[in-house]
Motif scaffolding. Sequence first.
Motif, short mmCIF file in Angstrom:
data_model
loop_
_atom_site.label_atom_id
_atom_site.label_comp_id
_atom_site.label_asym_id
_atom_site.label_seq_id
_atom_site.Cartn_x
_atom_site.Cartn_y
_atom_site.Cartn_z
N GLU A 267 0.82 -1.21 0.00
CA GLU A 267 0.00 0.00 0.00
C GLU A 267 0.86 1.26 0.00
O GLU A 267 0.51 2.26 -0.63
N THR A 268 1.99 1.20 0.68
CA THR A 268 2.87 2.37 0.75
C THR A 268 3.58 2.63 -0.57
O THR A 268 3.65 3.76 -1.05
N VAL A 269 4.11 1.57 -1.18
CA VAL A 269 4.96 1.73 -2.36
C VAL A 269 4.16 1.70 -3.67
O VAL A 269 4.48 2.42 -4.61
N TYR A 270 3.09 0.88 -3.70
CA TYR A 270 2.36 0.68 -4.96
C TYR A 270 0.85 0.92 -4.79
O TYR A 270 0.03 0.12 -5.23
N PRO A 271 0.42 2.01 -4.17
CA PRO A 271 -1.00 2.16 -3.85
C PRO A 271 -1.93 2.14 -5.06
O PRO A 271 -3.05 1.62 -4.97
N ASP A 272 -1.50 2.69 -6.19
CA ASP A 272 -2.38 2.80 -7.35
C ASP A 272 -2.10 1.74 -8.42
O ASP A 272 -2.69 1.78 -9.50
N ARG A 273 -1.20 0.83 -8.11
CA ARG A 273 -0.92 -0.26 -9.05
C ARG A 273 -2.00 -1.32 -8.93
O ARG A 273 -2.54 -1.57 -7.85
N VAL A 274 -2.31 -1.99 -10.05
CA VAL A 274 -3.26 -3.10 -10.00
C VAL A 274 -2.67 -4.22 -9.14
O VAL A 274 -1.58 -4.71 -9.41
N ALA A 275 -3.41 -4.57 -8.12
CA ALA A 275 -2.98 -5.63 -7.21
C ALA A 275 -3.56 -6.97 -7.61
O ALA A 275 -2.86 -7.98 -7.67
N LEU B 80 -14.94 -9.22 -7.63
CA LEU B 80 -14.45 -7.92 -7.17
C LEU B 80 -13.70 -7.19 -8.28
O LEU B 80 -13.21 -6.07 -8.07
N GLY B 81 -13.59 -7.83 -9.43
CA GLY B 81 -12.99 -7.16 -10.58
C GLY B 81 -11.51 -6.87 -10.38
O GLY B 81 -10.76 -7.71 -9.90
N THR B 82 -11.12 -5.66 -10.73
CA THR B 82 -9.72 -5.24 -10.60
C THR B 82 -9.58 -4.34 -9.37
O THR B 82 -10.32 -3.36 -9.22
N LEU B 83 -8.64 -4.69 -8.51
CA LEU B 83 -8.39 -3.93 -7.28
C LEU B 83 -6.97 -3.39 -7.29
O LEU B 83 -6.03 -4.09 -7.70
N THR B 84 -6.80 -2.17 -6.81
CA THR B 84 -5.45 -1.64 -6.60
C THR B 84 -4.95 -2.10 -5.23
O THR B 84 -5.73 -2.60 -4.41
N TYR B 85 -3.68 -1.86 -4.96
CA TYR B 85 -3.17 -2.24 -3.65
C TYR B 85 -3.77 -1.36 -2.55
O TYR B 85 -3.95 -1.83 -1.41
N ARG B 86 -4.12 -0.12 -2.84
CA ARG B 86 -4.82 0.69 -1.85
C ARG B 86 -6.18 0.07 -1.53
O ARG B 86 -6.58 -0.01 -0.36
N GLU B 87 -6.89 -0.38 -2.56
CA GLU B 87 -8.20 -1.00 -2.35
C GLU B 87 -8.09 -2.33 -1.63
O GLU B 87 -8.92 -2.66 -0.76
N LEU B 88 -7.08 -3.13 -1.96
CA LEU B 88 -6.89 -4.40 -1.27
C LEU B 88 -6.61 -4.18 0.21
O LEU B 88 -7.16 -4.87 1.07
N ALA B 89 -5.77 -3.19 0.52
CA ALA B 89 -5.47 -2.89 1.92
C ALA B 89 -6.70 -2.37 2.65
O ALA B 89 -6.93 -2.69 3.83
N THR B 90 -7.52 -1.59 1.95
CA THR B 90 -8.77 -1.10 2.54
C THR B 90 -9.71 -2.25 2.87
O THR B 90 -10.34 -2.28 3.93
N LEU B 91 -9.79 -3.22 1.95
CA LEU B 91 -10.62 -4.41 2.20
C LEU B 91 -10.11 -5.18 3.41
O LEU B 91 -10.90 -5.68 4.22
N LEU C 173 6.05 -7.34 -2.76
CA LEU C 173 6.92 -6.83 -3.82
C LEU C 173 6.13 -6.20 -4.96
O LEU C 173 6.71 -5.85 -5.99
N GLY C 174 4.83 -6.05 -4.78
CA GLY C 174 4.05 -5.29 -5.74
C GLY C 174 3.72 -6.00 -7.04
O GLY C 174 3.41 -5.35 -8.03
N ALA C 175 3.80 -7.33 -7.06
CA ALA C 175 3.43 -8.06 -8.27
C ALA C 175 1.91 -8.06 -8.44
O ALA C 175 1.17 -7.80 -7.49
N LYS C 176 1.46 -8.36 -9.64
CA LYS C 176 0.02 -8.43 -9.91
C LYS C 176 -0.47 -9.86 -9.71
O LYS C 176 0.14 -10.81 -10.20
N HIS C 177 -1.58 -10.01 -8.97
CA HIS C 177 -2.22 -11.31 -8.77
C HIS C 177 -3.32 -11.50 -9.81
O HIS C 177 -4.17 -10.62 -9.98
N VAL C 178 -3.32 -12.62 -10.50
CA VAL C 178 -4.42 -12.99 -11.39
C VAL C 178 -5.05 -14.24 -10.79
O VAL C 178 -4.39 -15.28 -10.67
N VAL C 179 -6.31 -14.13 -10.40
CA VAL C 179 -6.97 -15.22 -9.68
C VAL C 179 -7.62 -16.19 -10.66
O VAL C 179 -8.39 -15.78 -11.53
#
Length: 509
Positions: A15-23, A35-46, A221-227
Amino acid sequence: MYYPLTVRDFIDRAETVYPDRVAVVDEPDQPAPSLGTLTYRELATLARAQAARLDQLGVPVGGRVAVISQNSARLLTSFFGVTGWGRILVPINFRLSLAEIEYIVGHSGAKVVYADPELKDKLDALDVKHKFVLGDDDALFLRDSEPQEWAEPDEAATGTINYTSGTTARPKGVQLTHRNLWLNATVFGLHAGVNDRDVYLHTLPMFHANGWGMPYVTTGLGAKHVVLRKVDGAEILRRIDQHGVTLMCAAPAVVSAALDAAADWDGEIPGRDQVRIIVAGAPPPTRTIERVMEELGWQFNQIYGLTETSPIVTVNRMRAEWDDLSTHEQAKRLGRAGAPALGVRVTIDPQGEVLTSSNHNLDGYWEQPEETARVQAGNTFHTGDGGYLDDEGYLVISDRKKDVIISGGENVSSIEVEDALMSHPHVREVAVIGIPDEKWGELVTALVVADDGDVTAEELISHCRNSLAGYKCPKRVDFVDALPRTATGKLQKFKLREPFWKDHERQVN
């Protein structure tokens, strides 16, 4: 200066380093609203919202929260929303029968259970104070609230309890501490070369030893998760193509599914010279490894480990010294379990059992002190696997000393299957063994002495489905006149296994 290691570190850094990156790209095809596409800020909020909800329910630090689900963004969130604020996550294999789930929920003492909508019937049958269908509770799960802070974070506190089949008829709850989880994820990530350009495809069930720790390190490490909710070879190739996947973990059966799908793929195989696949559960045949390298063009890596070791024990990946070898020779070397991971010690006792010591080893089995003492005797973990260290210091698993079959990457307790079969009125004696199988690694096979000649294999398999998960049920039933025993009546399973394994160098597949 001392600062405790907790799994909260991974989501906090993301959340600190990659808040607006797609998580996360959630599974689009699922019974709960994606839940569609979430950023790391949104994932941390959840995650904070879930922790706040657990505050509201009165779940204390150390309280157990179970989740029964296929891969989903909601399950991924729980790795942080539950554990990051001091509670204990109990991820349950969604394939288990109701009786097995009831046992795990009761044994762990979980007071909150989340379940996938497809499992609502099982959820309704559970005697638990707080039960939620994933997706139905989102009005609360997504609310904008701040949770109470974990007052005294403790890296020695239990973070997850992961139930695994083993040498007993009942599954054992493996207690993994925050320190276990943190160090396993970090060491695994280091060996796998995880970085912030990676796109990680969740082909491995997240409930399986916490996705081997990948949910933590890829987040940190800010990688993108694809579920991916359901393993399907063609769908794996499509997701790789669509999202630019670079990394995934899988059991050998998943590798076979991808290879089968590739044979019908129109055009260049997605991920060639891009994908790193990490395989564990059982060593694939040399030819399978060759095919991954040649037909798919993916980098093949292998690890060896157990739920009790968080799981990483050894790592095997290409090294510069092998660059000039033929693909076949490279594949032979990659077929070994691997060299000890950083910070891991591997030894072989005089009886040939593999022992391992590391910071990743379990704290203990939940509420089973005697079993804990047995596997940790001598301040090292007794794996129950037979093996040896070759001239290069690489571990080779050659036998399974414990009565466990590994089929499709899942542990199956022979004793548990035997108990289910013995409950049939026409079964007098039974022995369950694993035999080599090209697709599943090992096939759950029952050798039955029947009282009634009219009982059929299909009837016995159907009977097992009443109490066991489908993957545990025997896929083959052979009827025999008698089972070999010692003079004292002890069953000699090695004699039953001999004809099936006689052409194999190792007694595991």
